[in-house]
Design a protein around this motif. Structure first.
Motif, PDB file in Angstrom:
ATOM      1  N   ASP A   4       0.724  -1.253  -0.167  1.00  0.00           N
ATOM      2  CA  ASP A   4      -0.083   0.035  -0.108  1.00  0.00           C
ATOM      3  C   ASP A   4       0.849   1.382  -0.077  1.00  0.00           C
ATOM      4  O   ASP A   4       0.354   2.518  -0.255  1.00  0.00           O
ATOM      5  N   GLY A   5       2.025   1.128   0.241  1.00  0.00           N
ATOM      6  CA  GLY A   5       2.971   2.320   0.201  1.00  0.00           C
ATOM      7  C   GLY A   5       4.382   1.903   0.321  1.00  0.00           C
ATOM      8  O   GLY A   5       4.977   0.661   0.639  1.00  0.00           O
ATOM      9  N   VAL A   6       5.363   2.768   0.056  1.00  0.00           N
ATOM     10  CA  VAL A   6       6.993   2.625   0.067  1.00  0.00           C
ATOM     11  C   VAL A   6       7.485   3.571   0.982  1.00  0.00           C
ATOM     12  O   VAL A   6       7.121   4.742   1.320  1.00  0.00           O
ATOM     13  N   VAL A   7       8.635   2.968   1.666  1.00  0.00           N
ATOM     14  CA  VAL A   7       9.363   3.930   2.444  1.00  0.00           C
ATOM     15  C   VAL A   7      10.908   3.583   2.122  1.00  0.00           C
ATOM     16  O   VAL A   7      11.164   2.639   1.573  1.00  0.00           O
ATOM     17  N   MET A   8      11.677   4.760   2.084  1.00  0.00           N
ATOM     18  CA  MET A   8      13.044   4.832   1.546  1.00  0.00           C
ATOM     19  C   MET A   8      13.747   5.907   2.563  1.00  0.00           C
ATOM     20  O   MET A   8      13.388   6.900   2.896  1.00  0.00           O
ATOM     21  N   GLY A   9      15.115   5.623   2.127  1.00  0.00           N
ATOM     22  CA  GLY A   9      16.075   6.449   2.459  1.00  0.00           C
ATOM     23  C   GLY A   9      16.181   7.808   1.581  1.00  0.00           C
ATOM     24  O   GLY A   9      15.793   7.703   0.448  1.00  0.00           O
ATOM     25  N   ALA A  10      17.033   8.797   1.904  1.00  0.00           N
ATOM     26  CA  ALA A  10      16.934  10.067   1.098  1.00  0.00           C
ATOM     27  C   ALA A  10      17.992   9.693  -0.263  1.00  0.00           C
ATOM     28  O   ALA A  10      17.623  10.263  -1.404  1.00  0.00           O
ATOM     29  N   ARG A  11      18.879   8.872   0.028  1.00  0.00           N
ATOM     30  CA  ARG A  11      19.817   8.780  -1.139  1.00  0.00           C
ATOM     31  C   ARG A  11      19.055   7.787  -2.237  1.00  0.00           C
ATOM     32  O   ARG A  11      19.074   7.903  -3.384  1.00  0.00           O
ATOM     33  N   THR A  12      18.277   6.992  -1.466  1.00  0.00           N
ATOM     34  CA  THR A  12      17.605   6.086  -2.698  1.00  0.00           C
ATOM     35  C   THR A  12      16.368   6.858  -3.049  1.00  0.00           C
ATOM     36  O   THR A  12      16.330   6.800  -4.461  1.00  0.00           O
ATOM     37  N   TYR A  13      15.839   7.735  -2.680  1.00  0.00           N
ATOM     38  CA  TYR A  13      14.945   8.694  -3.257  1.00  0.00           C
ATOM     39  C   TYR A  13      15.536   9.706  -4.230  1.00  0.00           C
ATOM     40  O   TYR A  13      15.063  10.044  -5.403  1.00  0.00           O
ATOM     41  N   GLU A  14      16.819  10.102  -3.895  1.00  0.00           N
ATOM     42  CA  GLU A  14      17.606  11.080  -5.132  1.00  0.00           C
ATOM     43  C   GLU A  14      17.766  10.082  -6.424  1.00  0.00           C
ATOM     44  O   GLU A  14      17.664  10.669  -7.287  1.00  0.00           O
TER      45      GLU A  14
ATOM     46  N   PRO B 285       8.092   5.632  -9.767  1.00  0.00           N
ATOM     47  CA  PRO B 285       8.089   4.254 -10.437  1.00  0.00           C
ATOM     48  C   PRO B 285       6.977   3.212  -9.720  1.00  0.00           C
ATOM     49  O   PRO B 285       6.951   2.453 -10.372  1.00  0.00           O
ATOM     50  N   TYR B 286       6.421   4.016  -8.662  1.00  0.00           N
ATOM     51  CA  TYR B 286       5.557   3.076  -7.920  1.00  0.00           C
ATOM     52  C   TYR B 286       3.978   3.501  -8.057  1.00  0.00           C
ATOM     53  O   TYR B 286       3.065   3.163  -7.126  1.00  0.00           O
ATOM     54  N   GLY B 287       3.680   3.827  -9.318  1.00  0.00           N
ATOM     55  CA  GLY B 287       2.459   4.270  -9.758  1.00  0.00           C
ATOM     56  C   GLY B 287       1.783   5.253  -8.697  1.00  0.00           C
ATOM     57  O   GLY B 287       2.330   6.254  -8.404  1.00  0.00           O
ATOM     58  N   GLU B 288       0.506   4.644  -8.042  1.00  0.00           N
ATOM     59  CA  GLU B 288      -0.173   5.714  -7.177  1.00  0.00           C
ATOM     60  C   GLU B 288       0.170   5.415  -5.748  1.00  0.00           C
ATOM     61  O   GLU B 288      -0.361   6.151  -4.761  1.00  0.00           O
ATOM     62  N   LEU B 289       1.224   4.594  -5.444  1.00  0.00           N
ATOM     63  CA  LEU B 289       1.427   4.326  -4.003  1.00  0.00           C
ATOM     64  C   LEU B 289       2.256   5.568  -3.387  1.00  0.00           C
ATOM     65  O   LEU B 289       3.182   6.079  -3.858  1.00  0.00           O
ATOM     66  N   PRO B 290       1.744   5.922  -2.196  1.00  0.00           N
ATOM     67  CA  PRO B 290       2.237   6.937  -1.606  1.00  0.00           C
ATOM     68  C   PRO B 290       3.717   6.567  -0.997  1.00  0.00           C
ATOM     69  O   PRO B 290       3.899   5.238  -0.703  1.00  0.00           O
ATOM     70  N   GLY B 291       4.458   7.437  -0.946  1.00  0.00           N
ATOM     71  CA  GLY B 291       5.971   7.196  -0.227  1.00  0.00           C
ATOM     72  C   GLY B 291       6.215   8.084   0.705  1.00  0.00           C
ATOM     73  O   GLY B 291       5.798   9.280   0.824  1.00  0.00           O
ATOM     74  N   TRP B 292       7.106   7.511   1.682  1.00  0.00           N
ATOM     75  CA  TRP B 292       7.788   8.298   2.611  1.00  0.00           C
ATOM     76  C   TRP B 292       9.286   8.270   2.479  1.00  0.00           C
ATOM     77  O   TRP B 292       9.701   7.043   2.553  1.00  0.00           O
ATOM     78  N   VAL B 293       9.948   9.342   2.544  1.00  0.00           N
ATOM     79  CA  VAL B 293      11.229   9.128   2.620  1.00  0.00           C
ATOM     80  C   VAL B 293      11.885   9.847   3.935  1.00  0.00           C
ATOM     81  O   VAL B 293      11.457  10.881   4.389  1.00  0.00           O
ATOM     82  N   PHE B 294      12.678   9.144   4.648  1.00  0.00           N
ATOM     83  CA  PHE B 294      13.502   9.578   5.671  1.00  0.00           C
ATOM     84  C   PHE B 294      14.605  10.503   5.401  1.00  0.00           C
ATOM     85  O   PHE B 294      15.482  10.149   4.603  1.00  0.00           O
TER      86      PHE B 294
END
Length: 172
Positions: free
Chosen positions: A41-51, A60-69
């Motif tokens: 239902d959602g993704v979480v990742m670190g800042a370097r992964t997000y960059e 790349p995750y369609g409509e899934l919400p994401g949280w970036v630490f």
């Protein structure tokens, strides 16, 4: 809410090369990725992964919400993304409050270490790639501040190209 660390790693336990390169990952097989993606239902990742993901041009995750630490986000967030900071557990409570049932811990190694140290990974889906990178971003970066975590094998699968999937769950 359950959290899955779904990740590929080299045999010497690196999830990316020393400059973040992923060109060593075999892309010739689905490996159950689309089925897995449909389960979260959602993704979480670190800042370097997000960059790195921002270089793709789109989420790349369609409509899934994401949280970036991130303690210092660079630039505006993509519309699906919210920047968060602090300890893992309080952020997970916030995410759970938004109706997320299954969260994918995308990476990287430093954030994964924090999740493991706080006992916040429920399932590991590790795809071992038959290559030795000799260095790079480790599967779990940094020194552990947590305690021992017993896991039980939930499944395994091998592919013709030598990739092996190992599935583990935390022991109850």
């Amino acid at each position: 809410m359950r959290t899955t660390y779904y990740v590929a790693a080299s045999l010497d336990r690196f999830i990316a090369g020393s400059k973040g390169e992923l060109d060593w990952l075999p892309m010739d097989v689905d490996y159950g990725f689309h089925e897995f993606l449909a389960s979260v239902d959602g993704v979480v990742m670190g800042a370097r992964t997000y960059e790195m993901i921002r270089t793709f041009g789109k989420w790349p995750y369609g409509e899934l919400p994401g949280w970036v630490f991130s303690t210092d986000p660079e630039g505006p967030a993509l519309p699906q993304v919210q920047f968060v900071s602090g300890r893992v557990r309080p952020v997970l409570e916030q995410i759970r409050g938004s109706g997320i049932d299954h969260l994918w811990l995308v990476g990287g190694g430093t954030l994964a270490r924090s999740f493991v140290d706080e006992g916040a990974v429920d399932e590991w889906r590790l795809f071992v790639i038959p290559i030795l990178l000799g260095g790079g971003i480790p599967l779990l970066a940094g020194e552990s501040r947590g305690s021992r975590t017993d896991l039980e094998l939930a499944g395994e699968r091998s592919f013709e190209n030598g990739v092996v999937e190992l599935r583990y769950r935390r022991s109850e």
